[in-house]
Design an enzyme around this catalytic site. Structure first.
Site, PDB file in Angstrom:
ATOM      1  N   LYS A  35       0.807  -1.224   0.000  1.00 33.82           N
ATOM      2  CA  LYS A  35       0.000   0.000   0.000  1.00 33.82           C
ATOM      3  C   LYS A  35       0.837   1.270   0.000  1.00 33.82           C
ATOM      4  O   LYS A  35       0.310   2.341  -0.237  1.00 33.82           O
ATOM      5  CB  LYS A  35      -0.994  -0.012   1.153  1.00 33.82           C
ATOM      6  N   TYR A  45      11.521  -1.756  10.720  1.00 36.70           N
ATOM      7  CA  TYR A  45      11.550  -1.230  12.088  1.00 36.70           C
ATOM      8  C   TYR A  45      12.117  -2.237  13.088  1.00 36.70           C
ATOM      9  O   TYR A  45      12.268  -1.922  14.257  1.00 36.70           O
ATOM     10  CB  TYR A  45      10.139  -0.820  12.528  1.00 36.70           C
ATOM     11  N   GLU A 114      19.013 -11.729  24.088  1.00 38.14           N
ATOM     12  CA  GLU A 114      17.828 -10.946  24.478  1.00 38.14           C
ATOM     13  C   GLU A 114      17.036 -11.735  25.498  1.00 38.14           C
ATOM     14  O   GLU A 114      17.341 -12.903  25.777  1.00 38.14           O
ATOM     15  CB  GLU A 114      16.983 -10.622  23.237  1.00 38.14           C
ATOM     16  N   ASP A 214      -4.496  -5.190   8.208  1.00 40.36           N
ATOM     17  CA  ASP A 214      -5.277  -5.406   6.974  1.00 40.36           C
ATOM     18  C   ASP A 214      -5.443  -6.896   6.654  1.00 40.36           C
ATOM     19  O   ASP A 214      -6.539  -7.356   6.327  1.00 40.36           O
ATOM     20  CB  ASP A 214      -4.598  -4.721   5.773  1.00 40.36           C
ATOM     21  N   HIS A 235       6.082  -4.058  24.141  1.00 34.98           N
ATOM     22  CA  HIS A 235       7.536  -3.983  24.342  1.00 34.98           C
ATOM     23  C   HIS A 235       7.790  -3.071  25.530  1.00 34.98           C
ATOM     24  O   HIS A 235       7.208  -1.985  25.609  1.00 34.98           O
ATOM     25  CB  HIS A 235       8.206  -3.433  23.084  1.00 34.98           C
ATOM     26  N   ARG A 281       9.552 -11.001  27.902  1.00 29.31           N
ATOM     27  CA  ARG A 281       9.044  -9.648  27.657  1.00 29.31           C
ATOM     28  C   ARG A 281       7.715  -9.353  28.362  1.00 29.31           C
ATOM     29  O   ARG A 281       7.464  -8.242  28.790  1.00 29.31           O
ATOM     30  CB  ARG A 281       8.888  -9.486  26.146  1.00 29.31           C
ATOM     31  N   HIS A 341       3.600  -3.811  20.450  1.00 26.52           N
ATOM     32  CA  HIS A 341       4.751  -4.103  19.594  1.00 26.52           C
ATOM     33  C   HIS A 341       4.482  -5.223  18.581  1.00 26.52           C
ATOM     34  O   HIS A 341       4.972  -5.176  17.458  1.00 26.52           O
ATOM     35  CB  HIS A 341       5.917  -4.499  20.505  1.00 26.52           C
ATOM     36  N   GLU A 365       4.069 -11.733  10.641  1.00 29.08           N
ATOM     37  CA  GLU A 365       3.250 -11.325  11.790  1.00 29.08           C
ATOM     38  C   GLU A 365       1.752 -11.519  11.550  1.00 29.08           C
ATOM     39  O   GLU A 365       0.981 -11.732  12.494  1.00 29.08           O
ATOM     40  CB  GLU A 365       3.545  -9.860  12.145  1.00 29.08           C
ATOM     41  N   ARG A 376       5.640 -14.285  22.401  1.00 25.91           N
ATOM     42  CA  ARG A 376       6.751 -14.529  21.470  1.00 25.91           C
ATOM     43  C   ARG A 376       8.102 -14.304  22.145  1.00 25.91           C
ATOM     44  O   ARG A 376       8.307 -13.298  22.832  1.00 25.91           O
ATOM     45  CB  ARG A 376       6.621 -13.575  20.288  1.00 25.91           C
ATOM     46  N   SER A 381      10.604 -13.409  15.513  1.00 23.70           N
ATOM     47  CA  SER A 381       9.611 -13.049  14.497  1.00 23.70           C
ATOM     48  C   SER A 381      10.195 -13.000  13.092  1.00 23.70           C
ATOM     49  O   SER A 381       9.577 -13.498  12.138  1.00 23.70           O
ATOM     50  CB  SER A 381       8.943 -11.724  14.834  1.00 23.70           C
TER      51      SER A 381
HETATM   52  C1  SIN Z   1      14.028  -5.554  20.155  1.00 27.49           C
HETATM   53  O1  SIN Z   1      15.049  -5.294  19.553  1.00 27.49           O
HETATM   54  O2  SIN Z   1      13.900  -5.389  21.356  1.00 27.49           O
HETATM   55  C2  SIN Z   1      12.858  -6.088  19.379  1.00 27.49           C
HETATM   56  C3  SIN Z   1      13.153  -7.447  18.925  1.00 27.49           C
HETATM   57  C4  SIN Z   1      11.887  -8.206  18.770  1.00 27.49           C
HETATM   58  O3  SIN Z   1      10.807  -7.634  18.756  1.00 27.49           O
HETATM   59  O4  SIN Z   1      11.961  -9.430  18.709  1.00 27.49           O
END
Ligand code: SIN
Length: 535
Positions: A35, A45, A114, A214, A235, A281, A341, A365, A376, A381
């Site tokens: 779009k 992002y 992470e 969408d 997040h 998270r 997020h 997603e 997640r 992702s």
């Molecule tokens: C982040 O960098 O914190 C996001 C990574 C993610 O959403 O898996």
């Protein structure tokens, strides 16, 4: 109305859409509709990176176990096995398409850590991994004559018709050309939804303006099964004050030693989880939310002083520049708050990206492949997108080569296009309704929910939907109108799913049912439009 036929229609130009198109290109004519411009995708992002078993001290079993723990009992074991075991090959393919991930000594991939990961396994490009992957894929797709990208074309609805043995199947989509206002029918025996998530349904989100749900909304209207929409991931560390979209401060900073503190300097995550700032998270977002509510403060602070300055600049250039551009000195502590997020639910698919509607696939997603369960694991992702779009491509190629593809899906007349009004829509009303919806979802369907808040949200969304439906009988389609229609659909799906799950699990926490109830709720939440109503 113009109709065009192609072998495969791909909706979305992020990692799932473009990597699938690249896999299909040697076998098929692929039309990719987006779009906005081709590089405008949520992939761009993604900051942290792509998780996979790439380190010497790692093992498939460990990545699987971490994914299951985060998923709080709802991960589909086969999907997780596929994700983890096919992941490393897909990461190497991304590199072959041109993505450059950071390397360390002896030219080995430099792997980050992470929340929720028991090993370092995040391949990354600084802290703008998504941008690196997206630009590699866009360049690779541009070199493929079999791939045509149609920019500024918003898919309004899927086209469904009676196929084999009278079963309803997806036969393509109706697409609004944003520049001319014309609606075009794109006919295809195979359609892949790769249109990303729906973060824009919340007032504060790290997702770009295009993330309006969408694909999920269209698939629902077309009669596909939608799963687990109550599991919205917030997040914990979006830069405060938030913009639209909120600037994401990657979790990878906490992987390198950054610590969350309240405004008085106290580290608080130890009180919530043994992994402290590196807890999963959902735990961190709830902890931050709780601290903010009980202390009446606007934000918490991410203290990065444990990361040596040179390392901070080299490993996290995006965070450093992003903070400085907004007048924040990251070394003095980064003000952060939670923001919507990621949606763990979506169009239910099997391990080959097939939805419940024949001819319709989903990856990334927009899909609920079962790998995330109720929460997640960070950086799974991008991996999910690339693994399941590859598998979808394999099935689509086999389908295109099967002799009955034309008989099954082509030849019969398409259903007539739905009639739409020709009055100009009121942009002020559209914007106002979008903002009301986003506020209502943030206030009532956020990190901590309750029966009463969800009931109020259901009434609010229903009222907005009623008003909108009346208008759309008179008004012509515009991008803003079509997006609002999808946001309302998705908002309703989230609220309905949240009301069905009368327990707390993973990302769904409700103060009226604060415990896990495995006897009644160890299952996906499934929603499907009554067949008679499906478009
Ligand atoms: C982040 O960098 O914190 C996001 C990574 C993610 O959403 O898996």
């Amino acid at each position: 109305m113009t109709t065009r036929s192609v072998d495969v229609l791909v909706i979305g130009t992020g990692i799932a859409g473009l990597s699938c198109a690249l896999k299909l290109a040697p076998h098929a004519r692929v039309l990719v509709a987006t779009k906005k411009e081709r590089a405008d995708s949520s992939t761009n992002y993604a900051r942290g990176g792509i998780a996979s078993v790439l380190g010497e001290d790692d093992a498939y079993e460990l990545h699987e176990a971490d994914t299951f723990v985060a998923g709080a009992g709802l991960c589909h074991p086969e999907a997780v096995r596929v994700l983890v075991r096919e992941g490393p090959d897909r990461v190497h393919e991304l590199m072959e398409w041109g993505a450059r991930f950071d390397r360390g000594p002896r030219d080995r991939l430099s792997l980050g850590r992470e929340g929720g990961h028991s090993r370092r396994r995040i391949a990354h490009a600084g802290d703008h991994t998504g941008r690196e992957i997206e630009s590699a894929l866009v360049a690779a797709a541009e070199g493929e004559p079999a791939i045509e990208v149609l920019e500024d074309h918003l898919v309004v609805d899927l086209v469904v018709r009676a196929g084999d043995r009278g079963r309803r199947c997806c036969a393509g989509a109706r697409v609004l050309d944003n520049r001319s206002g014309a609606v075009v029918t794109l006919e295809a025996p195979f359609t892949l939804l790769a249109s990303g998530g729906c973060g824009q349904v919340y007032r504060h989100t790290t997702n770009p303006g295009i993330a309006t749900g969408d694909g999920i909304a269209m698939a629902y209207r077309a009669g596909a099964v939608i799963a687990n929409m109550e599991f919205i991931q917030f997040h914990p560390t979006a830069l405060y004050p938030t913009e639209d979209p909120a600037f994401l401060i990657s979790e990878a900073l906490r992987g390198e030693g950054a610590v969350l503190r309240t405004l008085d300097g106290a580290a608080f995550m130890e009180r919530y989880h043994p992994l402290a700032s590196l807890a999963p998270r959902d735990v961190v977002a709830r902890a931050v939310d709780h601290e903010l509510r009980t202390r009446g403060e606007t934000h918490v602070v991410l203290d990065v002083s444990a990361i040596p300055p040179a390392r901070l600049d080299e490993r996290f250039p995006g965070a450093v520049e992003g903070c400085r551009a907004r007048g924040v000195d990251p070394r003095a502590g980064i003000p952060v708050v939670p923001a919507a997020h990621y949606v763990c639910g979506g169009v239910l698919t099997d391990a080959f990206g097939r939805s419940s509607l024949p001819g319709l696939f989903a990856a990334g997603e927009v899909a609920c492949s079962g790998v995330h369960g109720a929460n997640r694991l960070a950086s799974n992702s991008l991996l999910e997108a690339v693994v399941f779009s590859d598998r979808a491509a394999r099935v689509i190629v086999a389908g295109l080569e099967s002799p009955d593809v034309d008989g099954r899906f082509r030849g019969a007349a398409l259903p007539p296009a739905p009639s739409v009004g020709n009055h100009e829509p009121d942009p002020g009303w559209l914007r106002g309704a979008r903002s009301r919806l986003r506020g209502l979802m943030w206030d009532l369907v956020g990190i901590v929910r309750s029966d009463a808040r969800l009931e109020e949200a259901a009434a609010g969304v229903a009222e907005l939907k009623r008003d909108a439906a009346e208008r759309w009988q008179r008004e012509r389609w515009t991008e803003e109108g079509a997006e609002l229609r999808n946001l309302l659909e998705v908002g309703e799906l989230i609220v309905r799913s949240a009301r069905l799950r009368r327990e707390s699990r993973g990302l769904h926490f409700t103060s009226d049912h604060p415990y896990r109830d495995n006897e009644r709720f160890l299952q996906d939440t499934l929603l499907r439009l009554d067949e008679r109503e499906a478009s």
